[in-house]
Scaffold this motif. Structure first.
Motif, mmCIF file in Angstrom:
data_model
loop_
_atom_site.group_PDB
_atom_site.id
_atom_site.type_symbol
_atom_site.label_atom_id
_atom_site.label_comp_id
_atom_site.label_asym_id
_atom_site.label_seq_id
_atom_site.Cartn_x
_atom_site.Cartn_y
_atom_site.Cartn_z
ATOM 1 N N ARG A 98 0.838 -1.180 0.000
ATOM 2 C CA ARG A 98 0.000 0.000 0.000
ATOM 3 C C ARG A 98 0.879 1.238 0.000
ATOM 4 N N ILE A 99 0.450 2.230 -0.722
ATOM 5 C CA ILE A 99 1.230 3.474 -0.866
ATOM 6 C C ILE A 99 1.022 4.318 0.384
ATOM 7 N N LEU A 100 2.172 4.562 1.116
ATOM 8 C CA LEU A 100 2.139 5.396 2.291
ATOM 9 C C LEU A 100 2.325 6.856 1.928
ATOM 10 N N ALA A 101 3.113 7.121 0.911
ATOM 11 C CA ALA A 101 3.360 8.511 0.498
ATOM 12 C C ALA A 101 3.697 8.493 -0.994
ATOM 13 N N ASP A 102 3.275 9.580 -1.698
ATOM 14 C CA ASP A 102 3.525 9.656 -3.170
ATOM 15 C C ASP A 102 3.487 11.116 -3.567
ATOM 16 N N ALA A 103 4.187 11.424 -4.601
ATOM 17 C CA ALA A 103 4.168 12.809 -5.110
ATOM 18 C C ALA A 103 2.768 13.173 -5.575
ATOM 19 N N VAL A 104 1.992 12.140 -5.922
ATOM 20 C CA VAL A 104 0.591 12.358 -6.313
ATOM 21 C C VAL A 104 -0.262 11.954 -5.102
ATOM 22 N N PRO A 105 -0.789 12.881 -4.294
ATOM 23 C CA PRO A 105 -1.503 12.550 -3.059
ATOM 24 C C PRO A 105 -2.674 11.616 -3.269
ATOM 25 N N ASP A 106 -3.298 11.629 -4.468
ATOM 26 C CA ASP A 106 -4.486 10.799 -4.704
ATOM 27 C C ASP A 106 -4.151 9.324 -4.689
ATOM 28 N N GLU A 107 -2.850 9.005 -4.868
ATOM 29 C CA GLU A 107 -2.469 7.600 -4.951
ATOM 30 C C GLU A 107 -2.272 7.014 -3.528
ATOM 31 N N VAL A 108 -2.181 7.843 -2.490
ATOM 32 C CA VAL A 108 -1.919 7.378 -1.116
ATOM 33 C C VAL A 108 -3.077 6.496 -0.668
ATOM 34 N N GLY A 109 -2.704 5.339 -0.085
ATOM 35 C CA GLY A 109 -3.680 4.411 0.434
ATOM 36 C C GLY A 109 -4.050 3.335 -0.563
ATOM 37 N N THR A 110 -3.662 3.515 -1.865
ATOM 38 C CA THR A 110 -3.951 2.495 -2.894
ATOM 39 C C THR A 110 -2.792 1.541 -3.004
ATOM 40 N N THR A 111 -3.030 0.458 -3.616
ATOM 41 C CA THR A 111 -1.972 -0.550 -3.832
ATOM 42 C C THR A 111 -1.155 -0.166 -5.064
ATOM 43 N N PHE A 112 0.149 -0.261 -4.938
ATOM 44 C CA PHE A 112 1.047 0.086 -6.072
ATOM 45 C C PHE A 112 0.839 -0.951 -7.184
ATOM 46 N N ALA A 113 0.356 -0.457 -8.327
ATOM 47 C CA ALA A 113 -0.017 -1.382 -9.428
ATOM 48 C C ALA A 113 0.859 -1.231 -10.655
ATOM 49 N N GLU A 114 1.938 -0.455 -10.601
ATOM 50 C CA GLU A 114 2.782 -0.220 -11.784
ATOM 51 C C GLU A 114 3.944 -1.188 -11.822
ATOM 52 N N ASP A 115 3.802 -2.310 -11.157
ATOM 53 C CA ASP A 115 4.874 -3.302 -11.091
ATOM 54 C C ASP A 115 4.348 -4.603 -11.661
ATOM 55 N N PRO A 116 4.277 -4.721 -12.969
ATOM 56 C CA PRO A 116 3.650 -5.915 -13.572
ATOM 57 C C PRO A 116 4.407 -7.187 -13.266
ATOM 58 N N ASP A 117 5.723 -7.100 -13.056
ATOM 59 C CA ASP A 117 6.519 -8.312 -12.816
ATOM 60 C C ASP A 117 6.712 -8.613 -11.324
ATOM 61 N N GLY A 118 6.107 -7.810 -10.455
ATOM 62 C CA GLY A 118 6.212 -8.054 -9.004
ATOM 63 C C GLY A 118 7.571 -7.783 -8.435
ATOM 64 N N GLU A 119 8.316 -6.811 -9.010
ATOM 65 C CA GLU A 119 9.665 -6.525 -8.523
ATOM 66 C C GLU A 119 9.587 -5.906 -7.103
ATOM 67 N N VAL A 120 8.593 -5.079 -6.855
ATOM 68 C CA VAL A 120 8.462 -4.429 -5.520
ATOM 69 C C VAL A 120 8.164 -5.481 -4.459
ATOM 70 N N ALA A 121 7.244 -6.380 -4.745
ATOM 71 C CA ALA A 121 6.894 -7.441 -3.782
ATOM 72 C C ALA A 121 8.090 -8.327 -3.492
ATOM 73 N N ALA A 122 8.885 -8.605 -4.575
ATOM 74 C CA ALA A 122 10.064 -9.468 -4.388
ATOM 75 C C ALA A 122 11.086 -8.776 -3.504
ATOM 76 N N THR A 123 11.275 -7.460 -3.674
ATOM 77 C CA THR A 123 12.252 -6.733 -2.848
ATOM 78 C C THR A 123 11.806 -6.739 -1.389
ATOM 79 N N ILE A 124 10.487 -6.522 -1.144
ATOM 80 C CA ILE A 124 9.976 -6.558 0.233
ATOM 81 C C ILE A 124 10.170 -7.947 0.820
ATOM 82 N N GLU A 125 10.098 -8.930 -0.062
ATOM 83 C CA GLU A 125 10.196 -10.314 0.391
ATOM 84 C C GLU A 125 11.616 -10.671 0.798
ATOM 85 N N ASP A 126 12.608 -10.321 -0.073
ATOM 86 C CA ASP A 126 13.975 -10.778 0.219
ATOM 87 C C ASP A 126 14.923 -9.639 0.575
ATOM 88 N N GLY A 127 14.461 -8.382 0.518
ATOM 89 C CA GLY A 127 15.288 -7.260 0.911
ATOM 90 C C GLY A 127 16.363 -6.888 -0.095
#
Length: 803
Positions: A98-127
């Protein structure tokens, strides 16, 4: 593949290698710029990650820090400050995306969806830090994104920081662009230099190898004079020097070998015989031609005594006859050259040439130059030479020399009707007959065409006349030519005293003049030359020359004689007559110049003038026709009809008022051709008259075949008419015949009143003669001259009782 292609291929491979190296360097440069941009972006992202996880440093010493991760407001302010000051686009998400902060305030609170290959989830997973590209519909170019984990105090991953490093990457690539350009330029220059150097070296090597190859091919074909003359000190140049040296040695050797072979070949194949004679006059050398000329062969000549075989062995040139073993002879021209050494005679060289055919050809050429090719008789040149020598001998010995000049009468008719081959046969037979009729010592020559000449030496006047008569008798006999019998005669001119002339040409000229006098006398006879004949000839030539210019100088005059209508007593027509106002001899009658005009071909021009002037004058005479005489030469003109049409159209004379008169002789030459020509003239509207009817080929047949309108009875039938009953019956019959055929009949030569009465009683309608009107000139505007004695203002001297 030749050397040039191989060398050029090697340099092109080197150029390709340089190009590949440059491409690798450019790729490495781009990769380094990309890695630097990623490294810088990762450092910035990790710094932001620490600030978010641990908090910003305190403003004062001893102050406390609070993590921004749990303070949304502070985190938003932090990201906004990064956006404004560093132009960084940063997104912070928690471990659930979930987006905690963004240059576009309207995106705050939504799930980051611009990662089609799941690179963000993988980084959170393995650091681990990862890179990915974010694509949007707003931009065709992807945004480069870098994601790093947010580690808490216990190194637990709480979320992730997503940093766009597109701008940083562009800055890095822009910074390395000059270096890439420099690399590309250096690579291109190196490739071009390598290619050019390769082409130049390949061309140099190929050129020199090609030069060597061509030189080898030339020498292979036997030309040892070829050199390559290569410059330089490399291996190819040394090879060229060695080749030139080899070619020089081969050339010297070949020259020495060929010199002997060439000399032997010349001697063996020479068309002239060559013999070597030693001091003892023995033949020690002979080529094949010498053996062939002597008829002995080379073996038969060698060792033989030169005096027994060769014409001579003395120094110089000469000509002689060789007698061959087979009995034949050969005419030989020879040249002898003596060989000496220290004043002693060692021998000689004799060169022989067979000139038999050359001498025979010279004899033939001399014969052809002096003899007629058709008859074999001497020609004009040889005849004049013999005549000149005969005249010289006759003067010295007091003898007589005579010349006969002969011309065949009727030869042209035979030649034209039976062909040139028949004419040639007739000439050969003529030559044979003349030779048989004369003495053996007499010379018969053909001067050209159908003209012959005879040279009579030591012959008195009686003998000359007798030989001339013999020639007449021989040629008056019929000739059998190509299965047909041809009859010709001969006219002979005689000069009985040729030795009294100063020149042979003058003799032949006078004989020619006498021959023409014989033709004028009636042909088939001979005539002895008289001095007056030459004067008459000169006078004739002078008259011909002046007559040629008479038309152009305006010396011709038009006279007319009236044709009287005996029924009405008036002038029905006029006959146009021509006179020549000769400046030297005065007014000449037609008989003085018309025959000359017919012989020289001037009659056609005179007829043209008379036709035009007669039409022009008659155009002013009302209801009167004009008759114009046409010669045979004028009737043969292909444009006669056009001439008549032109005269009529130009003068305005009606065609019905023009009568063209032709004699019977002219009409009957070729009835078919004449009829066609006269029909053309009649189609113009003009009328045709037969002049001098009854004196030529009088025949009722041609009155049927030839289109005529008028008969003119010849004056010979009118003379003596008054006292000759039979002649009266004949003239009456002709008049009645003409009327029956629908022709106008004009009687000519009426000179007495008695003749006029008789003709009137016979029913004659038209008459012409001195009794009715003499010929007179036409004045200007076409009026008849008042000087004409019997013509007055259009009336004629007709007795009253005839009107």
């Amino acid at each position: 593949m030749d050397v040039r292609h191989k060398v050029l291929g090697a340099f092109l491979a080197a150029a390709a290698l340089v190009a590949v190296t440059g491409a690798v360097v450019l790729q490495a440069n781009a990769a380094a710029a990309r890695d630097a941009a990623v490294s810088a972006a990762e450092q910035v992202a990790r710094g932001i990650s620490r600030d978010v996880a641990l908090g910003l440093p305190p403003d004062r010493i001893g102050g406390t820090t609070a993590p921004l991760f749990y303070n949304p407001g502070a985190l938003a302010s932090y990201l906004l400050r990064q956006q404004e000051t560093q132009n960084r686009d940063i997104v912070v998400v928690d471990r659930f995306g979930r987006i905690l902060a963004d240059a576009v305030p309207d995106e705050v609170g939504t799930t980051f969806a611009e990662d089609p290959d799941g690179e963000v989830a993988a980084t959170i997973e393995d650091g681990r830090t990862r890179l990915f590209e974010e694509r949007s519909d707003d931009s065709s170019e992807p945004m480069l994104q870098l994601v790093v984990p947010i580690l808490g105090p216990t190194h637990r991953v709480n979320g992730a920081v997503i940093l766009e490093y597109t701008q940083l990457y562009d800055q890095m690539m822009a910074a390395t662009k000059p270096a890439r350009r420099a690399i590309m330029a250096a690579v291109l220059v190196c490739v071009l230099l390598v290619a050019l150097l390769g082409a130049a070296i390949a061309a140099s090597i190929t050129r020199r190898i090609t030069s060597l190859t061509r030189a080898v091919q030339v020498i292979r074909d036997g030309d040892y004079s070829r050199r390559v003359a290569l410059k330089g000190r490399d291996d190819i140049a040394r090879l060229g020097h060695a080749f030139d040296d080899m070619a020089g040695r081969l050339e010297r050797s070949a020259r020495e070998i060929l010199a002997k072979e060439y000399t032997d070949s010349i001697l063996a194949n020479a068309g002239e015989g060559i013999c070597g004679v030693d001091a003892g006059n023995r033949i020690t050398f002979a080529n094949a031609a010498a053996g062939r000329i002597t008829g002995l062969g080379v073996a038969g000549v060698l060792g033989a005594d030169a005096a027994l075989i060769l014409p001579a062995a003395d120094e110089g040139e000469g000509e002689g006859t060789l007698h061959r073993p087979d009995g034949t002879t050969v005419r030989v021209a020879y040249t002898t050259s003596t060989i000496t050494k220290n004043g002693a005679r060692l021998g000689a060289v004799v060169v022989l040439r067979d000139v038999s055919r050359q001498r025979a050809l010279e004899r033939d050429l001399r014969h052809q130059a002096l003899h007629d090719g058709l008859t074999g008789l001497p020609n004009r040149k040889l005849f004049l030479d013999r005549l000149a020598h005969a005249m010289t001998r006759a003067r010295a010995a007091g003898d007589r020399v005579a010349v006969l000049y002969l011309d065949l009468d009727g030869f042209k008719k035979v030649n034209d009707s039976l062909g040139h081959n028949a004419g040639d046969q007739l000439l050969r037979t003529t030559a044979e007959r003349l030779v048989a009729a004369l003495r053996p010592q007499d010379t018969v020559a053909r001067l050209g065409g159908d003209e012959f000449a005879v040279l009579l030496e030591d012959a008195g006047e009686a003998a000359v006349r007798g030989l001339a008569r013999a020639c007449l008798d021989a040629l008056n006999q019929p000739f059998l030519v190509r299965g047909r019998t041809a009859v010709v005669s001969v006219s002979i001119g005689i000069v009985p005293d040729a030795e009294q002339h100063s020149d042979a040409d003058d003799v032949l000229r006078d004989a020619d003049v006498a021959m023409y006098a014989a033709k004028a006398k009636g042909k088939g006879c001979y005539q002895v030359f008289e001095s007056r004949m030459h004067e008459e000839l000169l006078d004739r030539l002078d008259s011909e020359s002046r007559l040629r210019d008479a038309v152009h100088r305006g010396e011709l005059r038009l006279h007319v004689q009236p044709v009287v209508d005996l029924a009405g007593g008036g002038v029905a027509g006029m006959e146009a007559l021509v006179r020549w106002a000769d400046p030297e001899r005065g007014l000449q009658q037609p008989g003085a110049f018309i025959p000359l005009a017919e012989e020289t071909g001037l009659i056609a021009e005179i007829d043209r003038w008379v036709l035009f002037e007669a039409c022009r004058a008659a155009a002013d005479w009302p209801d009167t026709w004009v008759s114009v005489n046409l010669s045979a030469a004028t009737l043969d003109l292909p444009d006669l009809t056009d001439r008549v049409a032109y005269a009529l159209s130009t003068t305005g004379l009606s065609p019905r008022r023009l009568v063209l008169e032709l004699t019977e002789t002219v009409l009957m030459r070729d009835v078919t051709v004449t009829s066609a020509r006269l029909e053309e003239l009649r189609e113009l509207g003009v009328r045709i008259a037969i002049d001098d009817f009854g004196t030529g080929y009088s025949s009722l047949g041609y009155l049927r075949d030839i289109p005529v309108d008028v008969l003119k009875v010849d004056r010979s039938f009118i003379d003596g008419l008054a006292g000759n009953a039979r002649q009266q019956q004949l003239v009456s019959a002709v008049i009645q015949l003409g009327h029956t055929l629908g022709l106008k009949v004009v009687t000519e030569g009426v000179e007495t009143a008695d003749q006029l009465r008789l003709l009137t009683r016979m029913g004659a309608r038209y008459a012409q003669g001195y009794h009715l009107g003499r010929p007179g000139p036409v004045e200007e505007q076409g009026q008849l001259s008042t000087n004409t004695a019997t013509v007055r203002a259009g009336t004629v001297n007709v007795p009253d009782d005839f009107v």
